[in-house]
Design a protein around this motif. Sequence first.
Motif, PDB file in Angstrom:
ATOM      1  N   MET A 102      34.448 -54.938  -8.709  1.00 29.48           N
ATOM      2  CA  MET A 102      34.048 -54.577 -10.256  1.00 29.48           C
ATOM      3  C   MET A 102      33.975 -53.132 -10.474  1.00 29.48           C
ATOM      4  SD  MET A 102      33.216 -56.151 -13.475  1.00 29.48           S
ATOM      5  CE  MET A 102      32.599 -57.664 -13.134  1.00 29.48           C
ATOM      6  N   ARG A 103      34.780 -52.814 -11.576  1.00 31.69           N
ATOM      7  CA  ARG A 103      34.826 -51.626 -12.052  1.00 31.69           C
ATOM      8  C   ARG A 103      34.338 -51.448 -13.642  1.00 31.69           C
ATOM      9  NH1 ARG A 103      40.276 -48.799 -10.266  1.00 31.69           N
ATOM     10  NH2 ARG A 103      41.234 -49.989 -11.826  1.00 31.69           N
ATOM     11  N   SER A 104      33.367 -50.679 -14.126  1.00 33.82           N
ATOM     12  CA  SER A 104      32.945 -50.710 -15.418  1.00 33.82           C
ATOM     13  C   SER A 104      33.638 -49.423 -16.095  1.00 33.82           C
ATOM     14  CB  SER A 104      31.635 -50.401 -15.356  1.00 33.82           C
ATOM     15  OG  SER A 104      30.816 -51.758 -14.888  1.00 33.82           O
ATOM     16  N   PHE A 105      34.036 -49.599 -17.448  1.00 34.77           N
ATOM     17  CA  PHE A 105      34.773 -48.770 -18.144  1.00 34.77           C
ATOM     18  C   PHE A 105      34.045 -48.874 -19.457  1.00 34.77           C
ATOM     19  CE2 PHE A 105      37.867 -49.530 -15.237  1.00 34.77           C
ATOM     20  CZ  PHE A 105      38.804 -48.674 -15.110  1.00 34.77           C
ATOM     21  N   ALA A 106      34.232 -47.796 -20.424  1.00 34.37           N
ATOM     22  CA  ALA A 106      33.894 -47.937 -21.788  1.00 34.37           C
ATOM     23  C   ALA A 106      34.805 -47.326 -22.578  1.00 34.37           C
ATOM     24  CB  ALA A 106      32.343 -47.098 -21.897  1.00 34.37           C
ATOM     25  N   GLY A 107      34.897 -47.910 -23.914  1.00 37.85           N
ATOM     26  CA  GLY A 107      35.977 -47.226 -24.626  1.00 37.85           C
ATOM     27  C   GLY A 107      35.654 -47.362 -26.399  1.00 37.85           C
ATOM     28  N   GLY A 108      36.266 -46.824 -27.031  1.00 36.95           N
ATOM     29  CA  GLY A 108      36.124 -46.849 -28.259  1.00 36.95           C
ATOM     30  C   GLY A 108      37.377 -47.408 -29.275  1.00 36.95           C
ATOM     31  N   VAL A 109      37.110 -48.095 -30.197  1.00 38.14           N
ATOM     32  CA  VAL A 109      37.866 -48.284 -31.421  1.00 38.14           C
ATOM     33  C   VAL A 109      37.647 -47.149 -32.417  1.00 38.14           C
ATOM     34  CG1 VAL A 109      38.834 -49.902 -32.842  1.00 38.14           C
ATOM     35  CG2 VAL A 109      37.835 -50.937 -30.722  1.00 38.14           C
ATOM     36  N   VAL A 110      38.237 -46.163 -32.460  1.00 31.07           N
ATOM     37  CA  VAL A 110      37.686 -44.945 -33.367  1.00 31.07           C
ATOM     38  C   VAL A 110      38.670 -45.080 -34.777  1.00 31.07           C
ATOM     39  CG1 VAL A 110      37.487 -42.556 -33.367  1.00 31.07           C
ATOM     40  CG2 VAL A 110      37.223 -43.801 -31.371  1.00 31.07           C
ATOM     41  N   PHE A 111      37.850 -45.039 -35.839  1.00 28.68           N
ATOM     42  CA  PHE A 111      38.537 -45.122 -36.982  1.00 28.68           C
ATOM     43  C   PHE A 111      38.280 -43.792 -37.626  1.00 28.68           C
ATOM     44  CE2 PHE A 111      37.869 -49.485 -36.180  1.00 28.68           C
ATOM     45  CZ  PHE A 111      38.968 -50.042 -36.433  1.00 28.68           C
ATOM     46  N   SER A 112      39.309 -43.305 -38.582  1.00 26.70           N
ATOM     47  CA  SER A 112      39.118 -41.950 -39.624  1.00 26.70           C
ATOM     48  C   SER A 112      39.749 -42.768 -40.838  1.00 26.70           C
ATOM     49  CB  SER A 112      40.026 -41.085 -38.913  1.00 26.70           C
ATOM     50  OG  SER A 112      39.737 -40.188 -39.922  1.00 26.70           O
ATOM     51  N   GLY A 113      39.040 -43.406 -41.676  1.00 26.07           N
ATOM     52  CA  GLY A 113      39.311 -44.056 -42.878  1.00 26.07           C
ATOM     53  C   GLY A 113      40.313 -45.235 -42.719  1.00 26.07           C
ATOM     54  N   LEU A 151      41.104 -56.264 -30.780  1.00 24.41           N
ATOM     55  CA  LEU A 151      39.900 -55.404 -31.139  1.00 24.41           C
ATOM     56  C   LEU A 151      40.077 -54.524 -32.057  1.00 24.41           C
ATOM     57  CD1 LEU A 151      39.309 -54.032 -27.329  1.00 24.41           C
ATOM     58  CD2 LEU A 151      37.348 -55.078 -29.072  1.00 24.41           C
ATOM     59  N   VAL A 152      41.361 -54.193 -32.362  1.00 22.77           N
ATOM     60  CA  VAL A 152      41.727 -53.390 -33.585  1.00 22.77           C
ATOM     61  C   VAL A 152      41.452 -53.933 -34.903  1.00 22.77           C
ATOM     62  CG1 VAL A 152      43.423 -52.133 -34.794  1.00 22.77           C
ATOM     63  CG2 VAL A 152      43.106 -51.728 -32.569  1.00 22.77           C
ATOM     64  N   SER A 153      41.989 -55.369 -35.119  1.00 24.51           N
ATOM     65  CA  SER A 153      41.622 -56.067 -36.015  1.00 24.51           C
ATOM     66  C   SER A 153      40.405 -56.686 -36.266  1.00 24.51           C
ATOM     67  CB  SER A 153      42.751 -57.391 -35.894  1.00 24.51           C
ATOM     68  OG  SER A 153      42.604 -58.233 -36.894  1.00 24.51           O
ATOM     69  N   LEU A 154      39.758 -56.899 -35.431  1.00 25.47           N
ATOM     70  CA  LEU A 154      38.143 -57.356 -35.575  1.00 25.47           C
ATOM     71  C   LEU A 154      37.498 -56.158 -35.901  1.00 25.47           C
ATOM     72  CD1 LEU A 154      38.267 -60.213 -32.928  1.00 25.47           C
ATOM     73  CD2 LEU A 154      38.132 -60.599 -35.425  1.00 25.47           C
ATOM     74  N   SER A 155      37.530 -55.223 -35.233  1.00 22.32           N
ATOM     75  CA  SER A 155      36.668 -54.200 -35.408  1.00 22.32           C
ATOM     76  C   SER A 155      36.960 -53.411 -36.730  1.00 22.32           C
ATOM     77  CB  SER A 155      37.028 -52.969 -34.494  1.00 22.32           C
ATOM     78  OG  SER A 155      36.799 -53.502 -33.158  1.00 22.32           O
ATOM     79  N   TYR A 156      38.265 -53.495 -37.116  1.00 21.52           N
ATOM     80  CA  TYR A 156      38.371 -52.668 -38.703  1.00 21.52           C
ATOM     81  C   TYR A 156      37.759 -53.552 -39.762  1.00 21.52           C
ATOM     82  CZ  TYR A 156      40.913 -50.647 -42.513  1.00 21.52           C
ATOM     83  OH  TYR A 156      41.335 -49.767 -43.489  1.00 21.52           O
ATOM     84  N   TYR A 209      33.306 -50.055 -28.250  1.00 24.69           N
ATOM     85  CA  TYR A 209      32.454 -49.730 -29.551  1.00 24.69           C
ATOM     86  C   TYR A 209      33.340 -49.442 -30.497  1.00 24.69           C
ATOM     87  CZ  TYR A 209      28.627 -49.267 -26.090  1.00 24.69           C
ATOM     88  OH  TYR A 209      27.547 -49.864 -25.048  1.00 24.69           O
ATOM     89  N   ILE A 210      32.740 -49.901 -31.866  1.00 23.50           N
ATOM     90  CA  ILE A 210      33.538 -49.321 -33.261  1.00 23.50           C
ATOM     91  C   ILE A 210      32.652 -48.067 -33.407  1.00 23.50           C
ATOM     92  CG2 ILE A 210      33.610 -49.987 -35.488  1.00 23.50           C
ATOM     93  CD1 ILE A 210      33.089 -52.922 -34.784  1.00 23.50           C
ATOM     94  N   MET A 211      33.813 -47.078 -33.646  1.00 26.79           N
ATOM     95  CA  MET A 211      33.304 -45.793 -33.464  1.00 26.79           C
ATOM     96  C   MET A 211      33.906 -45.023 -34.910  1.00 26.79           C
ATOM     97  SD  MET A 211      33.756 -45.089 -29.623  1.00 26.79           S
ATOM     98  CE  MET A 211      32.767 -43.225 -29.670  1.00 26.79           C
ATOM     99  N   LYS A 212      33.412 -44.086 -35.455  1.00 20.72           N
ATOM    100  CA  LYS A 212      33.656 -43.426 -36.664  1.00 20.72           C
ATOM    101  C   LYS A 212      33.974 -41.718 -36.275  1.00 20.72           C
ATOM    102  CE  LYS A 212      32.478 -42.377 -41.488  1.00 20.72           C
ATOM    103  NZ  LYS A 212      31.519 -42.381 -42.315  1.00 20.72           N
ATOM    104  N   SER A 213      35.423 -41.289 -36.555  1.00 18.44           N
ATOM    105  CA  SER A 213      35.413 -40.060 -36.236  1.00 18.44           C
ATOM    106  C   SER A 213      34.419 -39.013 -37.385  1.00 18.44           C
ATOM    107  CB  SER A 213      36.960 -39.534 -36.562  1.00 18.44           C
ATOM    108  OG  SER A 213      37.153 -38.241 -36.403  1.00 18.44           O
ATOM    109  N   LEU A 214      33.870 -38.260 -36.688  1.00 23.25           N
ATOM    110  CA  LEU A 214      32.908 -37.408 -37.357  1.00 23.25           C
ATOM    111  C   LEU A 214      33.775 -35.919 -38.008  1.00 23.25           C
ATOM    112  CD1 LEU A 214      29.644 -37.413 -35.451  1.00 23.25           C
ATOM    113  CD2 LEU A 214      30.315 -38.594 -37.482  1.00 23.25           C
TER     114      LEU A 214
END
Length: 144
Positions: free
Chosen positions: A1-12, A122-127, A83-88
Amino acid sequence: MRSFAGGVVFSGDKVLLLKNERDEWVLPRGVMHDGELSSEAAVRRIREESGIATEIVFTAGQTSYEFSSTTHKKPFCNKTTWYIMKSLNGENKMKNNSSRFMDFVRIDEAMNLINSGHDKSLVSLSYKKYRELEQNKEKEYALN
């Protein structure tokens, strides 16, 4: 088992995508280091890959898949916490990375570029969740 983390990063109304080594558009993710929280790994990985500062706005869930490694001659299971993320800093601070091409892409365009069913979902649901959270923030701000 390998663990990863990622982001669905939005800007507008755009989402951050990158091209992987197989020339496919994917969501950014990376391996978690020992003792690292998945949320820390997601933020770190986005910054390392793109130079973009982000904040986590919500948990998007997990995906898992198994594959056989020809190098190691055994199956692996990869688990990614998303994670659902927002660009700062918007799209302006993206660093130029010669090994990978990445860009913020309009949601409708992203759905056409992404091959993976997991990433499309992921993109559809996260948006939808991202827009809902942003609209609730705007309503709260208007009430105060």
